[in-house]
Design a protein around this motif. Structure first.
Motif, short mmCIF file in Angstrom:
data_model
loop_
_atom_site.label_atom_id
_atom_site.label_comp_id
_atom_site.label_asym_id
_atom_site.label_seq_id
_atom_site.Cartn_x
_atom_site.Cartn_y
_atom_site.Cartn_z
N VAL A 15 33.31 41.63 33.23
CA VAL A 15 33.49 40.29 32.69
C VAL A 15 34.93 39.85 32.99
N GLY A 16 35.06 38.84 33.83
CA GLY A 16 36.36 38.24 34.08
C GLY A 16 36.56 37.10 33.10
N LEU A 29 39.02 36.03 36.27
CA LEU A 29 37.87 35.39 36.92
C LEU A 29 37.80 35.78 38.39
N ARG A 30 38.95 35.75 39.02
CA ARG A 30 39.03 36.03 40.46
C ARG A 30 38.64 37.47 40.77
N ILE A 31 39.14 38.41 39.97
CA ILE A 31 38.81 39.82 40.21
C ILE A 31 37.33 40.07 39.99
N SER A 32 36.76 39.52 38.93
CA SER A 32 35.33 39.68 38.68
C SER A 32 34.51 39.07 39.82
N GLN A 47 31.88 35.52 35.04
CA GLN A 47 33.17 34.90 34.81
C GLN A 47 33.00 33.98 33.61
N GLU A 48 33.84 34.19 32.61
CA GLU A 48 33.68 33.49 31.34
C GLU A 48 35.00 32.91 30.85
N ALA A 49 34.89 31.81 30.14
CA ALA A 49 36.05 31.20 29.48
C ALA A 49 35.83 31.32 27.98
N VAL A 50 35.65 32.57 27.52
CA VAL A 50 35.38 32.82 26.10
C VAL A 50 36.39 33.83 25.58
N GLY A 51 36.43 33.95 24.30
CA GLY A 51 37.26 34.95 23.65
C GLY A 51 36.71 35.25 22.28
N ILE A 67 36.29 44.54 30.92
CA ILE A 67 36.78 43.19 30.67
C ILE A 67 38.10 43.04 31.41
N VAL A 68 38.17 42.02 32.26
CA VAL A 68 39.36 41.79 33.08
C VAL A 68 39.98 40.48 32.62
#
Length: 171
Positions: A15-16, A29-32, A47-51, A67-68
């Protein structure tokens, strides 16, 4: 960045996390995405924009998770790649409101609520970043240069997970 990309047909999820428009925050995101392009068997990538607690549905049902994410400690040079286990964060796990839960606390809550669907192990790859406040689709040179090392770190962790499974299955 859709959760639909995380289908549970694999044992491992990468998960990026981050934002594609906030300079160095895009490194996870890029690494994932780069791992995803390798199409590794048994590995899903998203690739997620969560936390916080929002990470739980993304990793539920997988045996292992990587998780990256970007990290900004100001203690290391930008581009430094760091590897963590859940146990490395025990001192930062705190009782916080559900609006302000860090990832380690979310992991603890997930293990308490749904231990049977949480990954057996969650590992973290964090890249020290320089700029996460500037709106830009371009990362700083030091962080851009760390993508390959971050990718290697994730691949190393994936191999460790696979080795654990092989050892666990052997007589």
């Amino acid at each position: 960045m859709d959760k639909e990309f995380c289908e549970r047909d694999a044992d491992i999820v990468v998960v990026g996390l981050g934002s594609p428009i906030m300079c160095d925050d895009a490194v996870g995101l890029r690494i994932s995405d780069e791992i995803q392009s390798m199409r590794l068997p048994g590995v899903d990538c998203c690739q997620e924009a969560v936390g916080g607690l929002d990470i739980l549905p993304v990793i539920h049902g997988y045996r292992y998770a990587v998780i990256v994410d970007a990290i900004q400690t100001m203690q290391y040079d930008p581009g430094t790649v760091m590897l963590f286990k859940e146990s490395d964060f025990e001192e930062v796990i705190a009782g916080a409101s559900c609006h302000d839960v860090n990832l380690p606390t979310a992991m603890k809550i997930g293990r308490q609520m749904d231990p049977e669907i949480m990954p057996k192990e969650v590992r973290f790859v964090a890249i020290e970043v320089q700029d996460i406040r500037t709106m830009s689709e371009t990362m700083t040179p030091a962080v851009e240069g760390a993508v390959e090392n971050g990718k290697s770190a994730v691949l190393h962790i994936i191999e460790e997970f696979r080795k654990q499974d092989r050892q666990g299955r052997s007589p």
